[in-house]
Each structure stands twice: as C-alpha cells, then as structure tokens.
Design an enzyme around this catalytic site. Structure first.
Site, mmCIF file in Angstrom:
data_model
loop_
_atom_site.group_PDB
_atom_site.id
_atom_site.type_symbol
_atom_site.label_atom_id
_atom_site.label_comp_id
_atom_site.label_asym_id
_atom_site.label_seq_id
_atom_site.Cartn_x
_atom_site.Cartn_y
_atom_site.Cartn_z
ATOM 1 N N SER A 112 0.797 -1.222 0.000
ATOM 2 C CA SER A 112 0.000 0.000 0.000
ATOM 3 C C SER A 112 0.832 1.275 0.000
ATOM 4 O O SER A 112 1.607 1.507 -0.919
ATOM 5 C CB SER A 112 -0.937 -0.047 1.195
ATOM 6 O OG SER A 112 -1.858 0.978 1.100
ATOM 7 N N HIS A 113 0.705 2.066 1.060
ATOM 8 C CA HIS A 113 1.339 3.383 1.108
ATOM 9 C C HIS A 113 2.795 3.304 1.552
ATOM 10 O O HIS A 113 3.440 4.333 1.689
ATOM 11 C CB HIS A 113 0.557 4.271 2.071
ATOM 12 C CG HIS A 113 0.482 3.669 3.447
ATOM 13 N ND1 HIS A 113 -0.282 2.565 3.720
ATOM 14 C CD2 HIS A 113 1.106 3.990 4.593
ATOM 15 C CE1 HIS A 113 -0.142 2.239 4.993
ATOM 16 N NE2 HIS A 113 0.699 3.086 5.552
ATOM 17 N N ASP A 276 -2.442 6.440 -3.376
ATOM 18 C CA ASP A 276 -1.295 5.756 -2.779
ATOM 19 C C ASP A 276 -0.793 4.598 -3.638
ATOM 20 O O ASP A 276 -1.257 4.398 -4.762
ATOM 21 C CB ASP A 276 -1.635 5.274 -1.358
ATOM 22 C CG ASP A 276 -2.576 4.075 -1.357
ATOM 23 O OD1 ASP A 276 -3.350 3.921 -2.326
ATOM 24 O OD2 ASP A 276 -2.537 3.288 -0.391
ATOM 25 N N ASP A 278 -1.235 1.362 -3.846
ATOM 26 C CA ASP A 278 -2.169 0.404 -4.450
ATOM 27 C C ASP A 278 -3.496 1.040 -4.846
ATOM 28 O O ASP A 278 -4.439 0.332 -5.216
ATOM 29 C CB ASP A 278 -2.410 -0.775 -3.505
ATOM 30 C CG ASP A 278 -3.008 -0.345 -2.175
ATOM 31 O OD1 ASP A 278 -2.761 0.794 -1.741
ATOM 32 O OD2 ASP A 278 -3.737 -1.154 -1.571
ATOM 33 N N ASP A 280 -5.895 2.692 -3.216
ATOM 34 C CA ASP A 280 -7.133 2.729 -2.421
ATOM 35 C C ASP A 280 -7.255 3.988 -1.568
ATOM 36 O O ASP A 280 -8.314 4.274 -1.023
ATOM 37 C CB ASP A 280 -7.310 1.447 -1.585
ATOM 38 C CG ASP A 280 -6.131 1.167 -0.667
ATOM 39 O OD1 ASP A 280 -5.144 1.936 -0.694
ATOM 40 O OD2 ASP A 280 -6.200 0.164 0.073
ATOM 41 N N ARG A 281 -6.156 4.750 -1.433
ATOM 42 C CA ARG A 281 -6.240 6.001 -0.675
ATOM 43 C C ARG A 281 -6.375 7.193 -1.614
ATOM 44 O O ARG A 281 -5.966 7.112 -2.772
ATOM 45 C CB ARG A 281 -4.983 6.205 0.160
ATOM 46 C CG ARG A 281 -4.789 5.172 1.222
ATOM 47 C CD ARG A 281 -3.612 5.534 2.097
ATOM 48 N NE ARG A 281 -3.472 4.517 3.132
ATOM 49 C CZ ARG A 281 -2.889 4.713 4.304
ATOM 50 N NH1 ARG A 281 -2.361 5.894 4.579
ATOM 51 N NH2 ARG A 281 -2.821 3.751 5.192
ATOM 52 N N LYS A 375 -11.522 0.359 0.020
ATOM 53 C CA LYS A 375 -11.544 1.799 -0.172
ATOM 54 C C LYS A 375 -11.021 2.073 -1.567
ATOM 55 O O LYS A 375 -10.343 1.240 -2.154
ATOM 56 C CB LYS A 375 -10.751 2.520 0.910
ATOM 57 C CG LYS A 375 -9.296 2.101 1.084
ATOM 58 C CD LYS A 375 -8.725 2.801 2.305
ATOM 59 C CE LYS A 375 -7.246 2.538 2.495
ATOM 60 N NZ LYS A 375 -7.000 1.329 3.308
HETATM 61 C C1 VG1 Z 1 -3.295 2.177 8.381
HETATM 62 C C2 VG1 Z 1 -4.477 3.106 8.564
HETATM 63 C C3 VG1 Z 1 -5.769 2.345 8.386
HETATM 64 C C4 VG1 Z 1 -5.771 1.664 7.010
HETATM 65 C C5 VG1 Z 1 -4.540 0.795 6.873
HETATM 66 C C6 VG1 Z 1 -4.416 0.181 5.496
HETATM 67 O O1 VG1 Z 1 -3.327 1.172 9.361
HETATM 68 O O2 VG1 Z 1 -4.436 3.716 9.830
HETATM 69 O O3 VG1 Z 1 -6.847 3.234 8.511
HETATM 70 O O4 VG1 Z 1 -6.913 0.875 6.862
HETATM 71 O O5 VG1 Z 1 -3.360 1.573 7.096
HETATM 72 O O6 VG1 Z 1 -4.387 1.155 4.520
HETATM 73 P P1 VG1 Z 1 -2.415 1.230 10.685
HETATM 74 O O7 VG1 Z 1 -2.676 -0.053 11.403
HETATM 75 O O8 VG1 Z 1 -1.005 1.395 10.228
HETATM 76 O O9 VG1 Z 1 -2.867 2.430 11.441
HETATM 77 V V1 VG1 Z 1 -3.595 0.852 3.066
HETATM 78 O O10 VG1 Z 1 -3.953 2.012 1.997
HETATM 79 O O11 VG1 Z 1 -2.006 0.819 3.695
HETATM 80 O O12 VG1 Z 1 -3.998 -0.709 2.654
HETATM 81 CO CO CO Z 2 -3.427 1.512 0.129
#
Ligand code: VG1
Ligand code: CO
Length: 542
Positions: A112-113, A276, A278, A280-281, A375
C-alpha cells in the site's frame, strides 16, 4: 507436474491491519512467500475449479511473487487465475474483478502506502468472494497455519508472459491476463456523471492528479485524461515504477506536498488529487482548501445524490473509530444508520454485504462505497469532481458551507514512527492502566468524561475485536485516541488522533494545529509520549 516441497514455518507471518507486510529481503527468504500463499490456500475450503484473481501495485518483487502464486494456485486446484496485465491491479480494481467475475477470492500484492524497492516493503493480502479483505477469522487461520506448515505444492512450469493479454495454460489451469483498467473505468462511468465532469473540465476547471509513481497511473490517465478530457500531463507520475520513483506513495500533506503547493499557488490548478501505492487512498485539495479525509466522508455522504450511482440516497455510513465524527452529524440529519468500527477496511465488509451502509471512510485518506469492498482512491476523487460539477461551487465553498451547516470537527493525526517496540507497548499498557481513573480528571479547561479501550462486536456475525485503541473523551465532544499501527515493517508507530468539535461558524478558520493545541498538550501529559518514545515531536502530522 505438481511438486511437493518440504518447508519449515516462519514465526512472523501474522497479518496486520491489511495483510502481511515485510521488507523485500524478508519476503525473499527461501520459501517465505510460498509458505504464506500455501497457508492462505490451506485455510480456505471449496475453491476447486474456481477462479482466483491475482494482481499487485507494481512494486519491486511483484512479478516474482505473481509467478509463484500462479503456479501454486494451479497446484492447489483452482480452475482459473485472472491476473492483471503487467501484474498490475489496483486494490479497488482487484475487488471489482473478484465481484464482477464471481471469483472465489483474490491475492493482492501490495504494501500500500509503504515505500517500494529492493530494501523496502512488500505485502500479500487475501480477499474473499465479496471482493473485500479477509475477515479476522480467516487471517487468524492463515497465521495459525503458517506456524506449522511443513510443505507447499507448486507445478513445474515456466514463467508466463504477464505483458500480453490473452489466455494461457499453466499445469492444466487457465490463466487469463486481463486489461487491468477496462472493467474499473466502466464501473466509474456507471457511478458518476462523466458528462457533467467533462463539461466542468472543458469549461476551464483545471484538474491535476499525482499517481505518485504507483498503480493508479494507467487508471487515472484513462479516466481523467481520456474519458474526462483533462489535457495530457494532468496525471503526474503516471507510470507505475517498482520503487515508485523513490517516492513514498502516501497521499498526504507531507508526501504529496508538491501537488498541494501547486494547487495553493496563485495561478495553480483548481483541483488536486493524489492516491497511494495500491490506489485505495486519496487526497483531495481544492484551491485554498485541503479536505481532511474525515470531512471528505461526511461531505460525500451529504452530497451523495449528486452522483447518478447514488441518486436514490445512501443506506448508512460507517467510519473507523479514530475517524472524526463529522459523518455522524450527516447520518443523524439524513436519519440513516451510523456505524463505528475498528481500524481497517475488513470491518466494513459485513455491513456493506448486509445493506446497512453504502459509504465508509477512514481518517487515513480512505473513502469508499459498496460499489466494491475496498476503499477506492479514484472513486473518491471522481465523487468530488462530480459534486463540484453538480453544485457548480468550488471545493472550498462546499467545505465551508458544510461546516456552517453541521459544525466543524477540527482533526489531526500525529504519528511517532520508528519507536522502540517495547517502549510503544509500554506506553499503551500504561494508558490502559489509567483508564479507570481518568474520568472526572481535569487538564486545564478539559475534563475527561469517559475513557476506554475500544472493542467492537460485529452486528452481523457477532465476532468480537478487542484492544482496538484507547479513547479519552472530554466534555464538549473533544477526544484523543491512541493506537499502534498494524501496517509498519520496522519498530512501532504510535498514532495519536485528536479531534475537537466547533459548532460556531465564526471560529471555523483557525489553523488546525492551533485549534487542537491544548488537546495535543493533554495527550502528551496523559500518555507521557515524550518520556516513553524519546521523541520530542511527531514524525508525520496529517
Ligand atoms: C493504516 C491506517 C488504516 C488503514 C490501513 C491500510 O493502518 O491507519 O486506517 O486501513 O493503514 O491502509 P495502521 O494499522 O497502520 O494504522 V492501506 O492504503 O495501507 O492498505
Ligand atoms: Co493503500
């Protein structure tokens, strides 16, 4: 052709908030990815002959793991794999393909991010047949299996050409390499008023999108430039790169600062957006106005009927607990259900499947709806464009009017990254030990009304998730929330979420950090952040 390979378990394959995330060198250990993929298959029932969707965000190691996953799916007995061309599928596009083609599930390869590259992050996530992230029951089973696994199965076959669309055979299983963009773009066109957005853009409204060298490049180019008519080059960093061009593909005011500064500059674009790794953000910035993700959820919900796909209105709203209560006021006014879940998209799936909610959001730049079960960054961006086109008002005016009507929830998240794991756990335990004595205590003008460790009982399947974040609530609706991140790959990250409700429109123009200053001081006092973490200041403020 099926080879059974003896293996030994790794002890660290526990999925976090969103799948298993580790550094590439960890994933590249012998049998590491194979162990986890086999543990996924061993935890599932009834997929013989069914379809598995595979795709990722294009980051370093994506192609290697896709080739392994395809050969292992063939050995496991899947009937077919659908894989995105080039190994590319954004997370929401993968969710859509799983749903549209009634696949059994999907494997999404992404961290992801988090940054990508030979020494950066990689991840594997399993999604179920509704298109959404596997619920905790399944991720726990996968983890349990990974701790005892002693063999995996794989067919002996050559790597397939991921770059050519078409159908191939791997060990008797069909592999269809699909266009990653087409189905997704079609879905967006069904949900939003592309004609109105096209008119807005052709009328001179300037839109820029930063794909941050990550997965949404091809999607945004097709939709924003080709179908909506934004000039070529409106989508920046549009080629998915294995290391995201060295960028940190996290769309926020720190990592997408260039885009933000551009939109805020005199003569800059009217609308800026970013997504981001992948896809989804999302981040949405209008001229003179950054839209916080919590406000974005509330405003999308309040204006849902602007978009044809939501013309009948929405059934309900869900938000993660740390997300601000801005959406709650909208739900109240609309007379629809409002649900508060733990952090992570996997908790929204049941509510959407049951028809209880239509839109969901998280403060972490995530918004989405029941069009898929993830998302969806571009969806949120298109929703905003649709609202702007329908209301014929600027982003800033839409946001200000929303605050005037509902009040403003000042909101900020302070992250303390790379904290020693024991120190971070110690901080949380010390907080938990204080929960019973906090109510009634005053800190300056702030009096604690309640404090707890958030627990959630899923209203559909009754499953219970505990220890999801410490909440301290104050008189007047202000609050501070503390939790540890479940997506990092080194050390611990403490997240401190701070929120204040301000009903008075004459006080809606205070700089956010200034509006929250006293709460931030109290947060440090209650949790002794500086003492425990050794950090004088947060690493990232969003
Ligand atoms: C973070 C965010 C959470 C989100 C998750 C995955 O998790 O706070 O809201 O769903 O990333 O997002 P954490 O446990 O690090 O707070 V993504 O776009 O990285 O799949
Ligand atoms: Co993501």
């Amino acid at each position: 052709m099926i080879r059974t390979v003896p293996t030994a378990p790794y002890k660290d394959q526990k999925p976090g908030t969103s799948g298993l995330r580790k550094k590439v060198p960890v994933f590249a250990q012998e049998n590491y990815a194979e162990n986890f993929i086999q543990s996924i298959f061993d935890s599932l029932d009834g997929f013989e002959g069914q379809t598995l969707v595979i795709g990722g965000d294009g980051r370093y190691y994506n192609r290697e793991v896709i080739q392994k996953a395809i050969r292992m799916a063939a050995a496991a007995g899947f009937g077919k794999v659908m894989v995105g061309q080039g190994g590319i599928l954004s997370t929401p596009a993968a969710s859509n393909i799983i749903r549209k083609y009634k696949a059994f599930g999907g494997i999404i390869l992404s961290a992801s991010h988090n940054p990508g590259g030979p020494n950066e992050d990689f991840g594997i996530k399993y999604n179920i047949s509704n298109g959404g992230p596997a619920p905790e029951k399944i991720t726990e089973a996968i983890f349990e299996r990974s701790t005892v696994i002693d063999e995996y199965r794989i067919v002996d076959a050559a790597d397939i050409d991921l770059d050519v669309i078409g159908v191939l055979d791997v060990g008797g299983m069909a592999v269809e390499v699909v266009d990653p963009v087409a189905d997704y773009a079609q879905l967006m066109e069904e949900l939003f008023d592309f004609g109105a957005i096209r008119n807005l853009i052709s009328g001179g409204f300037r839109v820029v999108m930063d794909s941050m060298g990550a997965v949404t490049g091809p999607y945004a180019t097709e939709i924003i430039e080709k179908r909506l008519g934004a000039p070529a080059g409106s989508v920046r960093n549009a080629t998915p790169l294995p290391d995201f061009g060295g960028h940190h593909p996290d769309p926020n005011l720190v990592h997408a600062k260039e885009l933000y500064d551009d939109v805020m500059s005199a003569g800059g674009p009217d609308f800026g957006a970013a997504s981001d790794g992948d896809g989804d953000r999302n981040m949405v910035v209008g001229k003179g106005m950054f839209v916080t993700p919590s406000d974005s959820l509330a405003i999308i919900a309040a204006n849902a009927k602007c978009a044809p796909g939501y013309g009948k209105g929405i059934a309900g709203i869900a938000r993660s607990m740390p997300t601000s209560a801005a959406a709650d006021r909208v739900a109240e006014k609309l007379g629809i259900g409002m649900y508060e879940t733990p952090t992570g998209w996997k908790f929204f799936g049941n509510l959407m499947d049951a028809g209880k909610v239509t839109v969901c959001g998280e403060e972490s730049f995530g918004t989405g709806s029941d069009h898929v079960r993830e998302k969806d960054g571009l969806w949120a961006i298109l929703f905003w464009l649709n609202i702007v086109a329908a209301r014929k008002e600027s982003v800033a005016d839409i946001v200000r009017k929303h605050w005037a009507e509902y009040g403003r929830n000042y909101y900020s998240r302070h992250d303390y990254e790379d904290v020693d794991t024991d120190a971070a756990t110690g901080l949380m335990e010390a907080l938990r030990a204080k929960l019973s004595v906090l109510p009634g205590q005053s800190f300056g003008n702030l009096t604690v009304t309640a404090s707890d460790d958030f627990a959630y009982t899923d209203p559909i399947d009754g499953s219970v998730s505990t220890r999801q974040g410490v909440r301290v609530l104050f008189e007047g609706g202000s609050r501070v929330v503390f939790r540890l991140s479940g997506t990092g790959t080194s050390g611990a990250t403490l997240r401190v979420y701070v929120e204040r409700y301000e009903p008075d429109a004459s006080r809606h123009d205070i700089e956010t950090q200034a509006a929250l200053a006293d709460l931030l001081t109290v947060a440090d006092e209650i949790a002794e952040i500086k003492t425990h973490t050794g950090h004088d200041a947060p690493t990232v403020i969003t």
